[in-house]
Write an enzyme that holds these catalytic residues in place. Structure first.
Site, PDB file in Angstrom:
ATOM      1  N   LYS A  22       0.852  -1.199   0.000  1.00  0.00           N
ATOM      2  CA  LYS A  22       0.000   0.000   0.000  1.00  0.00           C
ATOM      3  C   LYS A  22       0.886   1.247   0.000  1.00  0.00           C
ATOM      4  O   LYS A  22       0.699   2.146  -0.829  1.00  0.00           O
ATOM      5  CB  LYS A  22      -0.896   0.016   1.226  1.00  0.00           C
ATOM      6  CG  LYS A  22      -1.528   1.363   1.525  1.00  0.00           C
ATOM      7  CD  LYS A  22      -2.398   1.385   2.748  1.00  0.00           C
ATOM      8  CE  LYS A  22      -1.677   1.629   4.030  1.00  0.00           C
ATOM      9  NZ  LYS A  22      -1.370   3.032   4.365  1.00  0.00           N
ATOM     10  N   ASN A  23       1.840   1.309   0.912  1.00  0.00           N
ATOM     11  CA  ASN A  23       2.596   2.557   1.083  1.00  0.00           C
ATOM     12  C   ASN A  23       3.545   2.837  -0.073  1.00  0.00           C
ATOM     13  O   ASN A  23       3.736   3.996  -0.453  1.00  0.00           O
ATOM     14  CB  ASN A  23       3.316   2.554   2.430  1.00  0.00           C
ATOM     15  CG  ASN A  23       2.317   2.696   3.572  1.00  0.00           C
ATOM     16  OD1 ASN A  23       1.148   3.021   3.350  1.00  0.00           O
ATOM     17  ND2 ASN A  23       2.761   2.407   4.784  1.00  0.00           N
ATOM     18  N   ARG A  94      -4.327  10.710   4.243  1.00  0.00           N
ATOM     19  CA  ARG A  94      -3.245  11.685   4.363  1.00  0.00           C
ATOM     20  C   ARG A  94      -2.124  11.426   3.350  1.00  0.00           C
ATOM     21  O   ARG A  94      -1.361  12.336   3.023  1.00  0.00           O
ATOM     22  CB  ARG A  94      -2.716  11.784   5.764  1.00  0.00           C
ATOM     23  CG  ARG A  94      -2.356  10.509   6.419  1.00  0.00           C
ATOM     24  CD  ARG A  94      -1.831  10.713   7.826  1.00  0.00           C
ATOM     25  NE  ARG A  94      -0.836  11.721   7.877  1.00  0.00           N
ATOM     26  CZ  ARG A  94      -1.035  12.941   8.412  1.00  0.00           C
ATOM     27  NH1 ARG A  94      -2.194  13.244   8.898  1.00  0.00           N
ATOM     28  NH2 ARG A  94      -0.076  13.820   8.418  1.00  0.00           N
ATOM     29  N   ASP A 307       4.552   0.204  12.227  1.00  0.00           N
ATOM     30  CA  ASP A 307       3.295  -0.382  11.736  1.00  0.00           C
ATOM     31  C   ASP A 307       3.136  -1.839  12.154  1.00  0.00           C
ATOM     32  O   ASP A 307       2.100  -2.443  11.881  1.00  0.00           O
ATOM     33  CB  ASP A 307       3.221  -0.286  10.200  1.00  0.00           C
ATOM     34  CG  ASP A 307       3.111   1.148   9.737  1.00  0.00           C
ATOM     35  OD1 ASP A 307       3.246   1.397   8.532  1.00  0.00           O
ATOM     36  OD2 ASP A 307       2.909   2.025  10.604  1.00  0.00           O
ATOM     37  N   ARG A 399      -8.823  -0.186   4.364  1.00  0.00           N
ATOM     38  CA  ARG A 399      -7.923   0.824   3.785  1.00  0.00           C
ATOM     39  C   ARG A 399      -6.603   0.206   3.381  1.00  0.00           C
ATOM     40  O   ARG A 399      -5.962   0.665   2.442  1.00  0.00           O
ATOM     41  CB  ARG A 399      -7.656   1.942   4.802  1.00  0.00           C
ATOM     42  CG  ARG A 399      -8.832   2.806   5.107  1.00  0.00           C
ATOM     43  CD  ARG A 399      -8.413   4.015   5.888  1.00  0.00           C
ATOM     44  NE  ARG A 399      -7.274   4.682   5.279  1.00  0.00           N
ATOM     45  CZ  ARG A 399      -6.714   5.773   5.786  1.00  0.00           C
ATOM     46  NH1 ARG A 399      -7.169   6.287   6.912  1.00  0.00           N
ATOM     47  NH2 ARG A 399      -5.701   6.355   5.193  1.00  0.00           N
TER      48      ARG A 399
HETATM   49  C1  EPZ Z   1       4.513   6.783   6.699  1.00  0.00           C
HETATM   50  O1  EPZ Z   1       3.791   7.819   7.348  1.00  0.00           O
HETATM   51  C2  EPZ Z   1       3.533   5.639   6.523  1.00  0.00           C
HETATM   52  N1  EPZ Z   1       2.424   6.072   5.668  1.00  0.00           N
HETATM   53  C3  EPZ Z   1       3.009   5.202   7.884  1.00  0.00           C
HETATM   54  O2  EPZ Z   1       2.159   4.079   7.666  1.00  0.00           O
HETATM   55  C4  EPZ Z   1       4.195   4.757   8.742  1.00  0.00           C
HETATM   56  O3  EPZ Z   1       3.728   4.424  10.022  1.00  0.00           O
HETATM   57  C5  EPZ Z   1       5.202   5.919   8.848  1.00  0.00           C
HETATM   58  O4  EPZ Z   1       5.601   6.337   7.517  1.00  0.00           O
HETATM   59  C6  EPZ Z   1       6.451   5.519   9.619  1.00  0.00           C
HETATM   60  O5  EPZ Z   1       7.081   4.459   8.980  1.00  0.00           O
HETATM   61  C7  EPZ Z   1       2.597   6.051   4.330  1.00  0.00           C
HETATM   62  O6  EPZ Z   1       3.641   5.691   3.812  1.00  0.00           O
HETATM   63  C8  EPZ Z   1       1.408   6.480   3.503  1.00  0.00           C
HETATM   64  P1  EPZ Z   1       6.761   9.935   8.951  1.00  0.00           P
HETATM   65  P2  EPZ Z   1       4.430   9.318   7.435  1.00  0.00           P
HETATM   66  O7  EPZ Z   1       6.737  11.221   8.215  1.00  0.00           O
HETATM   67  O8  EPZ Z   1       5.200   9.591   6.209  1.00  0.00           O
HETATM   68  C9  EPZ Z   1       6.998  13.167  12.435  1.00  0.00           C
HETATM   69  C10 EPZ Z   1       0.160   2.876   7.790  1.00  0.00           C
HETATM   70  O9  EPZ Z   1      -0.491   2.354   8.706  1.00  0.00           O
HETATM   71  N2  EPZ Z   1       6.958  14.180  11.368  1.00  0.00           N
HETATM   72  O10 EPZ Z   1       7.892   8.986   8.719  1.00  0.00           O
HETATM   73  O11 EPZ Z   1       3.337  10.249   7.811  1.00  0.00           O
HETATM   74  C11 EPZ Z   1       5.687  12.371  12.523  1.00  0.00           C
HETATM   75  O12 EPZ Z   1       4.759  13.065  13.313  1.00  0.00           O
HETATM   76  C12 EPZ Z   1       0.770   4.255   7.999  1.00  0.00           C
HETATM   77  O13 EPZ Z   1       0.342   2.361   6.657  1.00  0.00           O
HETATM   78  C13 EPZ Z   1       7.078  15.523  11.726  1.00  0.00           C
HETATM   79  O14 EPZ Z   1       7.219  15.865  12.904  1.00  0.00           O
HETATM   80  O15 EPZ Z   1       5.396   9.132   8.674  1.00  0.00           O
HETATM   81  C14 EPZ Z   1       6.150  11.086  13.157  1.00  0.00           C
HETATM   82  O16 EPZ Z   1       6.251  11.265  14.551  1.00  0.00           O
HETATM   83  C15 EPZ Z   1       0.534   4.763   9.411  1.00  0.00           C
HETATM   84  N3  EPZ Z   1       7.050  16.461  10.742  1.00  0.00           N
HETATM   85  C16 EPZ Z   1       7.555  10.886  12.583  1.00  0.00           C
HETATM   86  O17 EPZ Z   1       7.973  12.179  12.086  1.00  0.00           O
HETATM   87  C17 EPZ Z   1       6.910  16.124   9.404  1.00  0.00           C
HETATM   88  O18 EPZ Z   1       6.900  17.034   8.543  1.00  0.00           O
HETATM   89  C18 EPZ Z   1       7.618   9.894  11.433  1.00  0.00           C
HETATM   90  O19 EPZ Z   1       6.610  10.248  10.514  1.00  0.00           O
HETATM   91  C19 EPZ Z   1       6.783  14.748   9.074  1.00  0.00           C
HETATM   92  C20 EPZ Z   1       6.819  13.794  10.073  1.00  0.00           C
END
Ligand code: EPZ
Length: 419
Positions: A22-23, A94, A307, A399
């Site tokens: 998916k991702n 998102r 995840d 989803r």
């Molecule tokens: C991706 O989310 C995945 N989603 C998530 O999978 C996954 O859990 C996550 O990466 C971590 O591996 C998709 O790929 C669509 P991050 P993403 O940016 O990109 C903080 C699922 O169930 N952060 O790596 O949103 C954030 O809050 C989903 O398939 C900031 O502070 O995750 C988090 O604490 C859930 N500012 C950390 O970084 C930013 O601008 C990691 O988030 C961006 C992120």
């Protein structure tokens, strides 16, 4: 709203085929906005988030030609595309935010809703915006929308993230692909899905190289026509591996490269699973007694995937002793704990740590799903609970897990979907 009825406990036996990631698919589909020529993407999982992303691309003007089995899509973009991404779409998924980078890079403008938070955390996008600004995107935020534009072509730059972010890395790579000059991205996320994305882009003529956590993107003028097969879903593969370990299973899991869940498989071996790796598959059997693991910590790749945290928590509930799980990525990713406690688990939360007592005798109950991965943890727990469980709001599962109930039923789980 659909729900699952599950009668436990059950033993798991047989073979399950892993679907496309998916991702990885979300990043690659967002990347198709960079193309003037037709692009074909194969092995898409048939899940709601992919349908949402295809709907978004269509709303931007892409021509979407789906195969009969909905696993392959041919995408043909128009010369002039829309660059508006509605709140209703971004709020629902998102991952839509990943179109910002390609839109600003290809069309030099975009109006996209801020994603806002979700149940597992605030999930800000500050790293995305700061990186795109360095490449030449100007923006302001009005009525919850980012109004972005660039004066002509983006320009390569030096980007250094304060924290590893999968989404911000994706958006930046997509923006840098067609920029003028070279972009160095330091502290880039290295998740297999990002690597899959850069392999896809390079196959279409992009110029992206990796050295450790530094990703170097040399901008090109355009991308060529290409066909690409998306990698398999490592979280789905990990979830079924936990299921087999949990339910004294004997499972053959096919159609994925075991390397993408190497860390998680090592943990399952520590818990007592016996695992044999084959070519693009594994054979995994669950132990009579599940061993507790002192401390499981979620981390960026190659650490334990966040995840997979909720799935490991269910496993540790069944271990014969105490375990601790530390969630280091998201600030509120223990939504499954309350529901597991209703099934009989003894779990204490201390900040970002969950202390799990183990030796749980799960008893079936009516449960409420919350986010995608917490919901699959409830399915795993219901599988090994005695008696009947009902899991509500399984649209969360739809989803990100393709055909979950049929895949589970085919390996011995007494599960059915009711409207
Ligand atoms: C991706 O989310 C995945 N989603 C998530 O999978 C996954 O859990 C996550 O990466 C971590 O591996 C998709 O790929 C669509 P991050 P993403 O940016 O990109 C903080 C699922 O169930 N952060 O790596 O949103 C954030 O809050 C989903 O398939 C900031 O502070 O995750 C988090 O604490 C859930 N500012 C950390 O970084 C930013 O601008 C990691 O988030 C961006 C992120």
């Amino acid at each position: 709203m659909d729900k699952f009825l599950i009668n436990g406990p059950c033993k798991i036996k047989g073979k399950v085929k892993i679907s496309g990631s998916k991702n990885s698919s979300l990043g690659i589909l967002a990347a198709t906005l960079l193309f003037d020529k037709p692009v074909v993407v194969k092995n898409l999982p048939r899940v709601q988030d992919i349908r949402s992303m295809l709907y978004l691309l269509k709303s931007l003007g892409s021509k979407i030609i789906l195969s009969k089995d909905n696993r392959t899509v041919k995408i043909i973009n128009r010369k002039r595309m829309k660059t508006f991404c509605d709140y209703a779409i971004v709020k629902k998924m998102r991952g839509s935010f990943l179109v910002l980078g390609p839109l600003i890079s290809k069309f030099n403008k975009a109006k996209i809703s801020m994603p806002g938070g979700c149940l597992i955390g605030a999930r800000p996008v500050n790293y995305h915006l700061a990186a795109l600004k360095k490449l030449g995107m100007n923006f302001d935020i009005k009525n919850g929308y980012i109004m972005a534009q660039s004066k002509g072509r983006l320009k390569g730059s030096q980007i250094k993230f304060a924290k590893v972010s999968v989404g911000a890395t994706t958006n930046t790579i997509l923006a840098a692909c067609l920029a003028k000059g070279t972009t160095h991205i330091k502290l880039a996320a290295r998740e297999p899905e990002i690597f899959d994305l850069t392999q896809f882009l390079n196959k279409a003529g992009a110029n992206i190289k990796w050295s450790g956590r530094t990703c170097t993107v040399v901008g090109v003028n355009s991308l060529s026509q290409t066909t690409y097969t998306v990698m398999s879903d490592r979280i789905e593969a990990g979830t079924f591996s936990v299921a087999a370990t949990l339910a004294k299973g004997n499972l053959e899991i096919i159609n994925f490269n075991p390397k993408i869940i190497e860390t998680e498989l090592k943990l399952l071996k520590k818990a007592g699973a016996r695992i044999k790796q084959g070519n693009n598959k594994i054979f995994i059997s669950g132990p009579e007694k599940i061993k507790p693991i002192k401390n499981i910590e979620t981390k960026e790749w190659p650490g334990v995937a966040t995840d997979m945290q909720s799935q490991f928590m269910v496993l540790m509930c069944m271990a014969n002793g105490k375990s601790i799980i530390t969630e280091n990525i998201f600030e509120n990713r223990f939504l499954h704990v309350g529901e597991l406690q209703r099934l009989g688990a003894t779990i204490r939360i201390q900040k970002n740590k969950a202390i799990i007592e183990g030796n749980t005798k799960f008893i079936g109950a009516e449960l409420m799903s919350s986010d995608l991965r917490a919901s699959v943890a409830l399915v795993l727990a219901a599988m090994v609970s005695s008696g009947k469980s009902i899991i509500n709001r399984i649209y969360h599962l739809d989803r990100g897990y393709e055909n979950l109930e049929n895949k589970l039923r085919n390996i011995g789980v007494k599960i059915r979907r009711v409207k």
